[in-house]
Motif scaffolding. Structure first.
Motif, PDB file in Angstrom:
ATOM      1  N   ALA A 174     -11.176   9.940  -0.079  1.00 48.11           N
ATOM      2  CA  ALA A 174     -10.892  11.970  -1.261  1.00 48.11           C
ATOM      3  C   ALA A 174     -12.623  11.077  -2.386  1.00 48.11           C
ATOM      4  N   GLY A 175     -11.914   9.847  -2.682  1.00 49.67           N
ATOM      5  CA  GLY A 175     -13.083   9.609  -3.695  1.00 49.67           C
ATOM      6  C   GLY A 175     -12.637   9.699  -4.846  1.00 49.67           C
ATOM      7  N   ILE A 176     -10.962   9.791  -5.308  1.00 54.48           N
ATOM      8  CA  ILE A 176     -11.132  10.133  -6.501  1.00 54.48           C
ATOM      9  C   ILE A 176     -11.377   9.259  -7.736  1.00 54.48           C
ATOM     10  N   PRO A 177     -11.134   9.179  -8.300  1.00 55.58           N
ATOM     11  CA  PRO A 177     -12.346   8.447  -9.403  1.00 55.58           C
ATOM     12  C   PRO A 177     -10.746   6.993  -9.699  1.00 55.58           C
ATOM     13  N   VAL A 178     -10.745   6.155 -10.448  1.00 55.11           N
ATOM     14  CA  VAL A 178     -10.033   5.363 -10.986  1.00 55.11           C
ATOM     15  C   VAL A 178     -10.495   4.815 -12.030  1.00 55.11           C
ATOM     16  N   VAL A 179      -9.231   4.510 -13.254  1.00 54.64           N
ATOM     17  CA  VAL A 179      -9.712   4.525 -14.512  1.00 54.64           C
ATOM     18  C   VAL A 179     -10.672   3.668 -14.753  1.00 54.64           C
ATOM     19  N   LYS A 180     -11.954   3.452 -15.713  1.00 53.05           N
ATOM     20  CA  LYS A 180     -12.506   1.658 -15.687  1.00 53.05           C
ATOM     21  C   LYS A 180     -11.431   0.817 -16.623  1.00 53.05           C
ATOM     22  N   ARG A 181     -11.445  -0.805 -15.660  1.00 57.09           N
ATOM     23  CA  ARG A 181     -11.128  -1.798 -15.631  1.00 57.09           C
ATOM     24  C   ARG A 181     -10.279  -1.525 -16.890  1.00 57.09           C
ATOM     25  N   ASP A 182     -11.582  -1.857 -18.248  1.00 52.94           N
ATOM     26  CA  ASP A 182     -11.254  -2.655 -19.388  1.00 52.94           C
ATOM     27  C   ASP A 182     -10.239  -1.481 -19.965  1.00 52.94           C
ATOM     28  N   GLU A 183     -10.443  -0.385 -19.600  1.00 57.98           N
ATOM     29  CA  GLU A 183      -9.101   0.695 -20.316  1.00 57.98           C
ATOM     30  C   GLU A 183      -7.847   0.553 -19.302  1.00 57.98           C
ATOM     31  N   CYS A 184      -7.592  -0.257 -18.569  1.00 55.97           N
ATOM     32  CA  CYS A 184      -6.383   0.234 -17.706  1.00 55.97           C
ATOM     33  C   CYS A 184      -5.573  -1.626 -18.140  1.00 55.97           C
ATOM     34  N   GLY A 185      -4.003  -0.338 -17.908  1.00 53.76           N
ATOM     35  CA  GLY A 185      -2.852  -1.845 -18.601  1.00 53.76           C
ATOM     36  C   GLY A 185      -2.592  -2.244 -17.486  1.00 53.76           C
ATOM     37  N   TYR A 186      -1.926  -3.387 -17.471  1.00 54.35           N
ATOM     38  CA  TYR A 186      -1.064  -3.997 -16.265  1.00 54.35           C
ATOM     39  C   TYR A 186      -0.392  -3.752 -15.585  1.00 54.35           C
ATOM     40  N   THR A 187      -0.202  -3.566 -13.991  1.00 59.35           N
ATOM     41  CA  THR A 187       0.199  -3.452 -13.181  1.00 59.35           C
ATOM     42  C   THR A 187       1.018  -4.484 -12.066  1.00 59.35           C
ATOM     43  N   ASN A 188       2.245  -4.728 -11.307  1.00 61.11           N
ATOM     44  CA  ASN A 188       1.748  -5.715 -10.640  1.00 61.11           C
ATOM     45  C   ASN A 188       2.603  -5.245  -8.855  1.00 61.11           C
ATOM     46  N   ARG A 189       2.234  -5.930  -8.148  1.00 55.18           N
ATOM     47  CA  ARG A 189       2.883  -5.822  -7.046  1.00 55.18           C
ATOM     48  C   ARG A 189       3.519  -6.098  -6.189  1.00 55.18           C
ATOM     49  N   ILE A 190       3.868  -6.374  -4.812  1.00 53.72           N
ATOM     50  CA  ILE A 190       4.656  -7.149  -4.020  1.00 53.72           C
ATOM     51  C   ILE A 190       4.805  -6.605  -2.403  1.00 53.72           C
ATOM     52  N   HIS A 191       3.766  -7.926  -1.446  1.00 50.54           N
ATOM     53  CA  HIS A 191       3.443  -7.350  -0.552  1.00 50.54           C
ATOM     54  C   HIS A 191       5.155  -7.133   0.308  1.00 50.54           C
ATOM     55  N   ALA A 192       4.802  -5.747   1.139  1.00 50.00           N
ATOM     56  CA  ALA A 192       6.099  -5.093   1.701  1.00 50.00           C
ATOM     57  C   ALA A 192       6.767  -6.478   2.482  1.00 50.00           C
ATOM     58  N   ASP A 193       6.036  -7.729   3.286  1.00 50.39           N
ATOM     59  CA  ASP A 193       6.908  -8.192   4.196  1.00 50.39           C
ATOM     60  C   ASP A 193       7.460  -9.686   3.459  1.00 50.39           C
ATOM     61  N   ASP A 194       6.794  -9.584   1.676  1.00 48.81           N
ATOM     62  CA  ASP A 194       7.660 -10.855   1.212  1.00 48.81           C
ATOM     63  C   ASP A 194       8.583  -9.530   0.196  1.00 48.81           C
ATOM     64  N   LEU A 195       8.374  -8.875   0.244  1.00 54.17           N
ATOM     65  CA  LEU A 195       9.964  -7.642  -0.623  1.00 54.17           C
ATOM     66  C   LEU A 195      10.692  -7.937   0.182  1.00 54.17           C
ATOM     67  N   ALA A 196      10.845  -7.700   1.613  1.00 55.46           N
ATOM     68  CA  ALA A 196      12.066  -7.944   3.161  1.00 55.46           C
ATOM     69  C   ALA A 196      11.769  -9.250   2.927  1.00 55.46           C
ATOM     70  N   ARG A 197      11.821 -10.691   2.631  1.00 57.05           N
ATOM     71  CA  ARG A 197      11.954 -11.361   3.086  1.00 57.05           C
ATOM     72  C   ARG A 197      13.169 -11.720   1.437  1.00 57.05           C
ATOM     73  N   VAL A 198      11.958 -11.580   0.086  1.00 59.15           N
ATOM     74  CA  VAL A 198      13.049 -11.607  -0.708  1.00 59.15           C
ATOM     75  C   VAL A 198      14.812 -10.290  -0.506  1.00 59.15           C
ATOM     76  N   CYS A 199      14.717  -9.699  -0.348  1.00 58.30           N
ATOM     77  CA  CYS A 199      16.034  -8.539   0.401  1.00 58.30           C
ATOM     78  C   CYS A 199      16.869  -9.637   1.031  1.00 58.30           C
ATOM     79  N   VAL A 200      16.246 -10.690   2.221  1.00 55.59           N
ATOM     80  CA  VAL A 200      17.581 -11.194   2.876  1.00 55.59           C
ATOM     81  C   VAL A 200      17.704 -12.672   1.828  1.00 55.59           C
ATOM     82  N   ALA A 201      16.926 -13.311   0.990  1.00 57.22           N
ATOM     83  CA  ALA A 201      17.144 -13.873   0.225  1.00 57.22           C
ATOM     84  C   ALA A 201      17.783 -13.993  -0.499  1.00 57.22           C
ATOM     85  N   ALA A 202      18.170 -12.608  -1.318  1.00 54.05           N
ATOM     86  CA  ALA A 202      18.675 -11.852  -2.109  1.00 54.05           C
ATOM     87  C   ALA A 202      20.825 -11.861  -1.217  1.00 54.05           C
ATOM     88  N   MET A 203      20.483 -11.405  -0.298  1.00 58.33           N
ATOM     89  CA  MET A 203      21.959 -11.131   0.249  1.00 58.33           C
ATOM     90  C   MET A 203      22.344 -12.283   0.209  1.00 58.33           C
TER      91      MET A 203
END
Length: 288
Positions: A174-203
């Motif tokens: 849809a081409g929805i705009p994004v905010v200019k990079r110098d006005e954005c704060g910090y966000t964080n991510r995790i790949h879904a496969d890595d998350l799954a492995r972390v869940c198993v490690a946590a168990m």
């Protein structure tokens, strides 16, 4: 020992695959799902799927007894309490069901806006949205119940979950705009496969009552991520607008994400759980 996955959507199914890859028998896996469509997908994986609606739950969860339980269910979409978790814990208590251990997926949103500072598990929680407040309520209910019944509960605080199959295709198309990079704060991510492995490690290695931040440790802006996703999907770069323009054009949900900025440390996860991430940078993982 049985492995129970509550809320066996995309992440839950990845947990199931990670367990199977680790040698867990499919016969030992049980998924609790809400819809018939989810049950069908689980069945194709060879995982027994039982339908349950936590918004109407009373009793009847005997397969959970003395099992390892992964809880991936999101709270309701409104309010500041997680009544779904409350319903499950009430049912477990009534039926005298005690899992041997529980791993719960929460969110780094419980920290609220940290003005771009680094966040560790020692950072005080201060959720600024109802979404974050519901997740914090969920954490507290699980931990309180676990201490009372002597069931080890491990909390995983997770930021944005991504994978190629999870890219926001409709938004980008849809081409929805994004905010200019110098006005954005910090966000964080995790790949879904890595998350799954972390869940198993946590168990396997997570300690009773412990909390772990689950992230790739490479904070960046949501604009960087969305522009990278557009490129991977073969679209033109998304238009970039000012934050002031965003207040008029973007959804309330997106604006709530943009209102918070934090850099999440994953040192405790890497050290205590012994996890080696397959995708330590979303620029690598976004293609998979």
């Amino acid at each position: 020992m049985s492995q129970i996955i509550f809320g066996c959507g995309d992440v839950g199914r990845r947990i199931a695959r990670a367990l199977i890859n680790d040698g867990v028998s499919r016969e030992a896996l049980v998924a609790y799902v809400r819809s018939s469509a989810s049950a069908e997908v689980c069945s194709r994986l060879g995982v027994m799927a039982l339908r349950v609606d936590l918004d109407k739950l009373q009793r009847g969860l005997s397969p959970c007894h003395e099992s390892q339980l992964y809880y991936t269910v999101a709270p309701p979409k409104h309010g500041t309490q997680d009544l779904r978790t409350e319903a499950l814990l009430t049912a477990l208590t009534k039926d005298k069901i005690r899992p041997s251990k529980v791993v719960v997926i929460s969110t780094t949103g419980v920290y609220g806006d940290c003005d771009g500072d680094w966040v560790t598990e020692q950072t005080p929680t201060n959720p600024s949205t109802e979404r974050g407040q519901r997740r914090l309520d969920m954490e507290q209910r699980w931990l309180t119940w676990g201490y009372k019944l002597r069931v080890p509960v491990v909390i995983l605080r997770v930021p944005g979950i991504y994978a190629y199959s999870r890219l926001p295709r409709e938004r980008i198309k849809a081409g929805i705009p994004v905010v200019k990079r110098d006005e954005c704060g910090y966000t964080n991510r995790i790949h879904a496969d890595d998350l799954a492995r972390v869940c198993v490690a946590a168990m396997q290695r997570g300690e009773r009552g412990e909390i772990y931040n689950v992230t790739d440790g490479r904070p960046g802006s949501i604009t960087e991520y969305l522009q990278a996703a557009a490129h991977v999907l073969g679209h033109d770069p998304l238009p970039e607008i000012t934050m002031q323009e965003a207040q008029q054009q973007l959804s309330d949900g997106m604006l709530s994400y943009l209102s918070e900025s934090r850099k999440i440390s994953n040192l405790k996860m890497l050290t205590d759980l012994g996890v080696e991430l397959t995708y330590p940078d979303f620029m690598q993982g976004i293609k998979y």
